[in-house]
Design a protein around this motif. Structure first.
Motif, PDB file in Angstrom:
ATOM      1  N   PHE A  41       1.883  14.340  50.750  1.00 31.13           N
ATOM      2  CA  PHE A  41       1.899  15.796  50.817  1.00 31.13           C
ATOM      3  C   PHE A  41       1.902  16.427  49.431  1.00 31.13           C
ATOM      4  O   PHE A  41       1.330  17.498  49.218  1.00 31.13           O
ATOM      5  CB  PHE A  41       3.148  16.259  51.608  1.00 31.13           C
ATOM      6  CG  PHE A  41       3.258  17.745  51.705  1.00 31.13           C
ATOM      7  CD1 PHE A  41       2.441  18.455  52.580  1.00 31.13           C
ATOM      8  CD2 PHE A  41       4.174  18.454  50.922  1.00 31.13           C
ATOM      9  CE1 PHE A  41       2.548  19.844  52.660  1.00 31.13           C
ATOM     10  CE2 PHE A  41       4.274  19.825  51.005  1.00 31.13           C
ATOM     11  CZ  PHE A  41       3.465  20.518  51.880  1.00 31.13           C
ATOM     12  N   GLU A  42       2.534  15.723  48.455  1.00 33.49           N
ATOM     13  CA  GLU A  42       2.620  16.297  47.114  1.00 33.49           C
ATOM     14  C   GLU A  42       1.259  16.257  46.391  1.00 33.49           C
ATOM     15  O   GLU A  42       1.084  16.893  45.357  1.00 33.49           O
ATOM     16  CB  GLU A  42       3.643  15.535  46.276  1.00 33.49           C
ATOM     17  CG  GLU A  42       5.083  15.651  46.755  1.00 33.49           C
ATOM     18  CD  GLU A  42       5.347  14.719  47.944  1.00 33.49           C
ATOM     19  OE1 GLU A  42       4.445  13.880  48.220  1.00 33.49           O
ATOM     20  OE2 GLU A  42       6.409  14.844  48.578  1.00 33.49           O
ATOM     21  N   THR A  43       0.323  15.503  46.902  1.00 31.81           N
ATOM     22  CA  THR A  43      -0.973  15.374  46.231  1.00 31.81           C
ATOM     23  C   THR A  43      -1.833  16.586  46.539  1.00 31.81           C
ATOM     24  O   THR A  43      -1.963  16.987  47.698  1.00 31.81           O
ATOM     25  CB  THR A  43      -1.703  14.103  46.718  1.00 31.81           C
ATOM     26  OG1 THR A  43      -0.875  12.976  46.481  1.00 31.81           O
ATOM     27  CG2 THR A  43      -3.043  13.932  46.006  1.00 31.81           C
ATOM     28  N   HIS A  44      -2.404  17.176  45.453  1.00 27.90           N
ATOM     29  CA  HIS A  44      -3.252  18.360  45.657  1.00 27.90           C
ATOM     30  C   HIS A  44      -4.704  18.125  45.208  1.00 27.90           C
ATOM     31  O   HIS A  44      -5.469  19.076  45.143  1.00 27.90           O
ATOM     32  CB  HIS A  44      -2.667  19.560  44.911  1.00 27.90           C
ATOM     33  CG  HIS A  44      -1.369  20.020  45.487  1.00 27.90           C
ATOM     34  ND1 HIS A  44      -0.539  20.923  44.850  1.00 27.90           N
ATOM     35  CD2 HIS A  44      -0.730  19.700  46.654  1.00 27.90           C
ATOM     36  CE1 HIS A  44       0.521  21.137  45.583  1.00 27.90           C
ATOM     37  NE2 HIS A  44       0.447  20.384  46.687  1.00 27.90           N
ATOM     38  N   SER A  45      -5.026  16.854  44.892  1.00 30.86           N
ATOM     39  CA  SER A  45      -6.433  16.521  44.558  1.00 30.86           C
ATOM     40  C   SER A  45      -6.672  15.049  44.886  1.00 30.86           C
ATOM     41  O   SER A  45      -5.740  14.253  44.908  1.00 30.86           O
ATOM     42  CB  SER A  45      -6.745  16.790  43.090  1.00 30.86           C
ATOM     43  OG  SER A  45      -5.984  15.934  42.256  1.00 30.86           O
ATOM     44  N   TYR A  46      -7.970  14.734  45.056  1.00 31.21           N
ATOM     45  CA  TYR A  46      -8.284  13.369  45.457  1.00 31.21           C
ATOM     46  C   TYR A  46      -9.753  13.069  45.114  1.00 31.21           C
ATOM     47  O   TYR A  46     -10.637  13.921  45.280  1.00 31.21           O
ATOM     48  CB  TYR A  46      -8.057  13.180  46.969  1.00 31.21           C
ATOM     49  CG  TYR A  46      -7.960  11.746  47.395  1.00 31.21           C
ATOM     50  CD1 TYR A  46      -6.778  11.040  47.225  1.00 31.21           C
ATOM     51  CD2 TYR A  46      -9.055  11.101  47.966  1.00 31.21           C
ATOM     52  CE1 TYR A  46      -6.680   9.717  47.621  1.00 31.21           C
ATOM     53  CE2 TYR A  46      -8.968   9.770  48.366  1.00 31.21           C
ATOM     54  CZ  TYR A  46      -7.776   9.077  48.182  1.00 31.21           C
ATOM     55  OH  TYR A  46      -7.675   7.765  48.568  1.00 31.21           O
ATOM     56  N   GLU A  47     -10.044  11.856  44.601  1.00 31.24           N
ATOM     57  CA  GLU A  47     -11.413  11.452  44.250  1.00 31.24           C
ATOM     58  C   GLU A  47     -12.018  10.596  45.362  1.00 31.24           C
ATOM     59  O   GLU A  47     -11.353   9.719  45.902  1.00 31.24           O
ATOM     60  CB  GLU A  47     -11.443  10.654  42.940  1.00 31.24           C
ATOM     61  CG  GLU A  47     -11.271  11.522  41.709  1.00 31.24           C
ATOM     62  CD  GLU A  47     -11.552  10.747  40.444  1.00 31.24           C
ATOM     63  OE1 GLU A  47     -11.667   9.512  40.531  1.00 31.24           O
ATOM     64  OE2 GLU A  47     -11.688  11.378  39.387  1.00 31.24           O
ATOM     65  N   LEU A  48     -13.302  10.878  45.628  1.00 31.04           N
ATOM     66  CA  LEU A  48     -14.023  10.164  46.673  1.00 31.04           C
ATOM     67  C   LEU A  48     -15.348   9.644  46.105  1.00 31.04           C
ATOM     68  O   LEU A  48     -15.908  10.208  45.162  1.00 31.04           O
ATOM     69  CB  LEU A  48     -14.307  11.086  47.863  1.00 31.04           C
ATOM     70  CG  LEU A  48     -13.070  11.651  48.579  1.00 31.04           C
ATOM     71  CD1 LEU A  48     -13.491  12.744  49.527  1.00 31.04           C
ATOM     72  CD2 LEU A  48     -12.359  10.542  49.322  1.00 31.04           C
ATOM     73  N   ASN A  49     -15.836   8.570  46.737  1.00 30.21           N
ATOM     74  CA  ASN A  49     -17.132   8.014  46.334  1.00 30.21           C
ATOM     75  C   ASN A  49     -18.276   8.848  46.917  1.00 30.21           C
ATOM     76  O   ASN A  49     -18.262   9.197  48.100  1.00 30.21           O
ATOM     77  CB  ASN A  49     -17.284   6.569  46.813  1.00 30.21           C
ATOM     78  CG  ASN A  49     -16.293   5.634  46.140  1.00 30.21           C
ATOM     79  OD1 ASN A  49     -15.966   5.815  44.975  1.00 30.21           O
ATOM     80  ND2 ASN A  49     -15.812   4.648  46.885  1.00 30.21           N
ATOM     81  N   VAL A  50     -19.248   9.124  46.070  1.00 26.03           N
ATOM     82  CA  VAL A  50     -20.459   9.829  46.506  1.00 26.03           C
ATOM     83  C   VAL A  50     -21.666   9.166  45.846  1.00 26.03           C
ATOM     84  O   VAL A  50     -21.520   8.287  44.997  1.00 26.03           O
ATOM     85  CB  VAL A  50     -20.407  11.335  46.147  1.00 26.03           C
ATOM     86  CG1 VAL A  50     -19.333  12.050  46.929  1.00 26.03           C
ATOM     87  CG2 VAL A  50     -20.218  11.509  44.656  1.00 26.03           C
ATOM     88  N   LYS A  51     -22.834   9.630  46.240  1.00 25.01           N
ATOM     89  CA  LYS A  51     -24.068   9.176  45.630  1.00 25.01           C
ATOM     90  C   LYS A  51     -24.680  10.308  44.827  1.00 25.01           C
ATOM     91  O   LYS A  51     -24.519  11.472  45.173  1.00 25.01           O
ATOM     92  CB  LYS A  51     -25.058   8.712  46.705  1.00 25.01           C
ATOM     93  CG  LYS A  51     -24.585   7.508  47.498  1.00 25.01           C
ATOM     94  CD  LYS A  51     -25.605   7.133  48.555  1.00 25.01           C
ATOM     95  CE  LYS A  51     -25.132   5.936  49.367  1.00 25.01           C
ATOM     96  NZ  LYS A  51     -26.099   5.571  50.424  1.00 25.01           N
ATOM     97  N   PRO A  52     -25.368   9.987  43.762  1.00 27.71           N
ATOM     98  CA  PRO A  52     -25.998  11.058  42.976  1.00 27.71           C
ATOM     99  C   PRO A  52     -26.899  11.913  43.849  1.00 27.71           C
ATOM    100  O   PRO A  52     -27.708  11.416  44.619  1.00 27.71           O
ATOM    101  CB  PRO A  52     -26.806  10.293  41.924  1.00 27.71           C
ATOM    102  CG  PRO A  52     -26.133   8.972  41.802  1.00 27.71           C
ATOM    103  CD  PRO A  52     -25.619   8.661  43.163  1.00 27.71           C
ATOM    104  N   GLY A  53     -26.686  13.216  43.720  1.00 24.14           N
ATOM    105  CA  GLY A  53     -27.506  14.144  44.476  1.00 24.14           C
ATOM    106  C   GLY A  53     -27.088  14.329  45.906  1.00 24.14           C
ATOM    107  O   GLY A  53     -27.708  15.096  46.639  1.00 24.14           O
TER     108      GLY A  53
END
Length: 1132
Positions: free
Chosen positions: A543-555
């Motif tokens: 709950f304390e987390t306010h950001s998160y990184e995810l895998n994506v593809k270019p474009g």
């Protein structure tokens, strides 16, 4: 004398045998005998198909030099199966085919070629084109009775072209009312295709086969009609519109008259949309267009019922049907079909299926919140739908609902299944009431409708309920619930090229305020672009987390939602009524798009263009192991190696982000610099074909022809339009028209094709070698090497089978030819300057162009002096004048009459003198030599023959004889010529006297013999006289001569007394018949106006030991005495 005669005969036989024998050299001389090597193909081939007499006739123009013709022919069946053609050899220019192995196949193809039969070989021409002929002589006839009309259908042997040129002959079938098989036909205008025929009527028709407007065959056909052939109409048609499996049809069929055998009754069912005239036969295959009833075994029935179910009819359409009756009567070999026109009475309309589809389905209001007196809440929905046709009373309507865009687990998904029974109207409206729990904000639902039949059929409609604005999704807004997450954003750019995206969000206060946040985590949902639904991407985020990184593809474009998840004390997760927040939408830093590279647009560069990428700082262009950075969206590649011009270059463009990081992948395209074309070059016998493939965008092509691979300038340049045939032909005439080429027909050429796009042309050039059947190089003919032969040689040509040698006298307009199988040939017995050319023959005896005449291909033998003359200089010298011979190093003067005297003449000894010439002097002027030599007394005639020939090294030419006539004669010459003229006379007398001139006295020897002689013309008379043989001065005989010609010299008169000294023994063969002239004289006339002379003999001795002769010219008063010791010749 006998030995001399035998020797002469022996020499004559040797010469005769030598003339008849064929030496190897003479055999070789036959090489250059001109021979026929080509004849033309037959022209104007004419094929006449004589169907009346059943034959095909061919004729063609006669071919010059042809001795025979070969006709090849083949039937259509054999021709189409690639069988070998039959042949026929004739010496006429015509051919007739009248025998046909297959009576059913009388179509034939023909072609003709000519041949010339030579002594040692046969020359064939090329074949003519293929021609066709056909015989049509029979046909078949079928009849048909329809609607009281008698029609005929005939077929005859196919006469269409098997070569694709149309019909071979003009054939047709004509029909005439009546029997004309034994009589003349009426006018062709009376021919018809059909005839009226009544019930029970008999009619005879004559069918006529005509080919090329001539009658080939007639046939008569007799037909009898029957009224029962015309069927009756369908009496009535019924339809049932309450069936779900299709449209049910039934009708009453008319019966069949009793007594008709082999009769079938068939039905034709057709369908069209209501109001349309586009009728279609509804059975699936053509073989089943007609329907045979099962109960027509009894042909005497008056009527019977038929039925049919059209299962292919659509459930949402209205139809009309029509049904007609068809009789099929089988009678012998012919089948007759009869059908009446369809009338309105057998058409049924307004037919449809009851399994109707839903036509429309809408909800008429947004959800309405209803609060009951007890405080409970519900929602009301109103729906309206319409079907294509009324529904059966036992049908029911089922409305289904399913939750979409759900973020919760499936076991608590809200569903709805409402059923409305006994719905029969095709327009229906109803209301659905939902409880508050069934309509929790912010859920969205999709509703579908289906029709349920009493037989269990449940037809789910593809139609989705929509509101009046066309929206398929209904969203319910109800209870107010505090949101946990107030905002959601996505950060793109910096990390996008590292395949990451960062989500960030903020959180508001909770209701109620004492909410325990320790039990709350976050779940991230990602949208699937395929069906727009969301699925879990990550969960259990603190709950304390306010950001998160995810895998994506270019474009990649993305859309994320975040939902809080609450866990109770039993640690069972469930979804509290917390709304999701989002979506956070956007896209990662994209790859380059719309990347385009120029292809064949420029001749020295490739130009790249692409769309700008948002948030990109720059770009990296990668090609051929090179990488170049640029800030622009346009880049020019100018360092492509020239050997790669015209080839595809793969180019990749990557993006650079704001942190100077380069994408791991990029967009790829293909570029091409306008380059040279690699043409296809094919050499033929006398020309070279160049073809090439088109270059995209090229407007024209320049074809260059070079003499060498590295030649700087082409000898030929020509432009070929891009819209024309992409080819070029180089002929031997093309290069012969170009001055300065060395052996233009004996060397290969190099071809290049340069494309042009607008004004741009390729800088790269690919040269491809090509050649025709090359003429031999280094054709050389000997010059003055031999006295009677010219030797011609040349270099061999790779792949050559033989060579054709062309030769002619220099200055002549026509060439002679011969074919040899080596690289040399010889020409004998020629005394002219000859020019030579040589062409190559390949294994198929195709001839290439011949080499050109050059100085080395001109040859000649060692010539003799041709222009020669000799004169008597009157000063004791002769002179001979002769032309200079090229290549001669010396000359030889031969004088056979002077004991074969040979005088060498050296051209280097020429002196300059105009008079006072001496023996041995040699002068030269205007191409002629003059040689002076000392004169000798004449003895056999008033002229001498000298022989002049030329020399080169050890080779002697043939000789030229030159006659020199004396201008004056001295006394010695007159005596010599007179004595020489007497030789023939005394030879005749000697023969008459049998070699015994002398008379003998009686005594020891015996009686004397008496001798006399007189020639038949009386010009010669001789007799002997006698005395004792031992007398020292005996005169034995006399000879008288008058007007006797010896060659060109005439003895006008002579009276001579022969003598023998010292007893002179008797004359025998091989001995002189006399010793000389005791006395006497003769008068002699010389030719060439040299005068008449008198010669008086006095004791003239043949052995030159004594005596004299006095010579007096008729114009002289006193003659000159010549003593025997000064003479050069004896009489015999």
């Amino acid at each position: 004398m006998i030995k001399r005669l035998k020797y002469i005969i022996f020499i004559a036989l040797i010469l005769l045998l030598s003339a008849c024998a064929i030496t190897p050299e003479e055999e070789e001389r036959k090489e250059l005998t001109p021979a026929l090597k080509y004849i033309e193909a037959p022209k104007n081939v004419l094929v006449i198909s004589d169907c009346i007499n059943g034959r095909i006739e061919l004729s063609w123009d006669e071919v010059p030099n042809a001795t025979h013709y070969i006709v090849e022919y083949q039937s259509a069946t054999d021709y189409l199966s690639d069988k070998a053609m039959k042949t026929y050899v004739t010496n006429n220019n015509s051919f007739t085919l009248s025998t046909f192995p297959n009576a059913n196949d009388k179509r034939f193809v023909f072609r003709v070629r000519a041949l010339s039969k030579q002594t040692s070989r046969v020359i064939e021409s090329e074949s003519s084109e293929l021609f066709e002929g056909a015989i049509v002589d029979d046909f078949t006839v079928s009849t048909n009775i329809k609607s009281s009309k008698l029609s005929f259908y005939s077929s005859f042997a196919k006469n269409s072209s098997i070569l694709g040129n149309g019909n071979i002959i003009d054939c047709q079938i004509l029909y005439f009312d009546g029997d004309y098989t034994q009589s003349d036909l009426p006018s062709l205008d009376e021919a018809c295709d059909s005839f009226s025929i009544g019930s029970n009527e008999t009619k005879t028709i004559t069918a006529v086969l005509m080919c090329n407007s001539k009658v080939v065959k007639k046939k008569s056909v007799t037909v009898t009609s029957d009224v029962s052939y015309i069927p009756a109409n369908i009496k009535s048609i019924n339809v049932e519109n309450n069936k779900t499996d299709g449209i049910h049809l039934s009708w009453i069929s008319p019966g069949i008259n009793k007594g008709l055998e082999n009769t079938q009754i068939l039905f034709l069912v057709e369908r069209a949309l209501q109001g349309s005239n586009n009728w279609e036969i509804i059975k699936p295959t053509i073989d089943e267009e007609y329907f045979k009833p099962e109960n027509n075994d009894d042909l005497s029935v008056e009527q019977f019922s038929m039925s049919f179910v059209d299962t292919s009819a659509l459930s949402n359409c209205d139809y009309q049907y029509r049904i007609s009756t068809v009789y099929k009567i089988i009678n012998g070999e012919n089948e007759y079909y009869s059908s009446e026109a369809i009338s309105d009475s057998n058409i049924v309309s307004n037919c449809y299926r009851t399994d109707s589809k839903v036509k429309s389905f809408v909800h008429t209001n947004q959800s309405g919140l209803i609060t009951a007196p007890d405080g409970s809440k519900s929602y009301e929905l109103k729906f309206k739908w319409e079907t294509y046709h009324p529904l059966p009373e036992d049908c029911s309507i089922v409305i289904n609902r399913k939750l979409i865009n759900t973020l919760s687990s499936s076991e608590i998904e809200s569903t709805l299944n409402k059923e409305f029974n006994n719905v029969s109207s095709n327009v229906f409206e109803d209301t659905i009431t939902l409880t508050a729990s069934e309509a929790i904000d912010p859920k969205s639902f999709i509703y579908t409708i289906s029709i349920k039949y009493n037989d269990g059929t449940n037809l789910e409609s593809p139609y989705v309920a929509t509101n009046n604005s066309g929206q398929a999704i209904i969203t319910f807004e109800g209870l107010e619930i505090t949101r946990i997450i107030s905002s959601l954003s996505a950060t793109t750019g910096a990390n996008a090229l590292n395949d990451k995206i960062r989500l960030a969000w903020t959180v508001e206060s909770f209701y109620p305020e004492d909410f325990n946040t320790s039990k709350v985590t976050y779940t991230i949902y990602k949208q699937n672009p395929a069906d727009m639904t969301y699925s879990k991407e990550e969960e259990n985020i603190p709950f304390e987390t306010h950001s998160y990184e995810l895998n994506v593809k270019p474009g990649e474009s993305f859309s994320y939602l975040i939902k809080p998840v609450y866990s109770d004390t039993s640690d069972n997760k469930y979804v509290r009524d917390y709304p999701t927040t989002g979506p956070a939408v956007g896209s990662a830093l994209n790859l380059v798009t719309n990347l385009k590279a120029s292809q064949n647009t420029y001749n020295d560069k490739i130009v790249l263009n692409w769309d700008s990428v948002e948030n990109a700082k720059g770009y990296k262009v990668c090609y051929l192991d090179k990488e170049v950075e640029t800030l622009d969206t346009r880049y020019e590649i100018t360092d492509i190696p020239i050997d790669r011009y015209g080839t595809k270059i793969e180019i990749k463009v990557k993006t650079i982000d704001c942190e100077e990081r380069i994408s791991s992948d990029g967009s790829t395209t293909i570029g091409k610099i306008l380059g040279g074309i690699t043409p296809t070059v094919n050499g033929n016998a006398k020309d070279i074909d160049v073809t090439w493939n088109a270059v995209d965008g090229a407007t024209k092509y320049k074809v260059n022809v070079y003499t060498a691979l590295q030649a700087e300038e082409p000898i030929i340049s020509t432009i070929v339009s891009a819209g024309s045939t992409l080819s070029f032909k180089l002929t031997s005439d093309d290069v012969l028209a170009i001055e300065g080429l060395v052996e233009p027909l004996s060397n290969p050429y190099y071809f290049s094709v340069i494309p042009y796009v607008g004004q741009e042309s390729s800088k790269a050039e690919n040269r491809i070698e090509g050649h025709w059947l090359l003429a031999p190089k280094n054709v050389a003919a000997t010059k003055a090497t031999y006295k009677d032969m010219i030797d011609i040689t040349w270099d061999s040509v790779e792949g050559a089978n033989a060579y054709v040698v062309y030769y002619r006298v220099q200055g002549s307009n026509s060439w002679n030819t011969t074919t040899v199988f080596s690289t040399s040939c010889k020409q004998y017995d020629v005394e002219d300057i000859f020019e030579y050319r040589v062409a190559t023959l390949d294994n198929q005896m195709n001839e290439g162009p011949a080499s050109l005449v050059t100085d080395s291909s001109i040859g000649y033998v060692l010539m003799r002096p041709i222009y020669c003359s000799g004169i008597d200089e009157k000063n004791g010298l002769y002179s001979i004048r002769f032309n200079k011979v090229e290549a001669a190093t010396s000359y030889t003067l031969s004088i056979p009459n002077w004991d074969n005297t040979i005088i060498p003449i050296n051209p280097n000894s020429v002196i300059v003198k105009t008079s006072n010439f001496e023996s041995g002097d040699l002068t030269y002027s205007n191409g002629f030599y003059t040689y002076y030599f000392a004169k000798q007394d004449l003895s056999t005639g008033v002229s001498i023959v000298v022989e002049i020939n030329s020399n080169k090294d050890s080779v002697e030419s043939k000789y030229t004889p030159v006659t020199i006539v004396a201008e004056t004669l001295n006394a010695n010459e007159v005596v010599n010529l007179a004595n020489n003229s007497l030789r023939d006379i005394f030879a005749v007398i000697n023969s008459a006297f049998e070699g015994d001139w002398w008379a003998r006295t009686t005594g020891e020897i015996g009686d004397q013999k008496s001798r006399t002689y007189e020639s038949a013309d009386g010009k010669i008379k001789a007799n002997n006289s006698y005395s004792d043989w031992w007398s020292k001065n005996q005169q034995y005989g006399t000879v008288k001569i008058s007007n006797y010609r010896s060659g060109s010299i005439v003895i006008d008169s002579a009276n001579l007394s022969t003598m023998a000294t010292d007893g002179g023994g008797p004359g025998y063969l091989d001995a002189d018949p006399f010793d000389g002239f005791a006395s006497g004289s003769l008068t002699i006339t010389m030719p060439y106006n040299l005068g008449t002379y008198k010669v008086e003999y006095s004791g003239f001795k043949n052995d030159l030991t004594g005596g004299s002769a006095k010579v007096t010219k008729s114009t002289e008063s006193e003659g000159q005495t010549v003593y025997a010791t000064s003479t050069k010749i004896r009489i015999l």
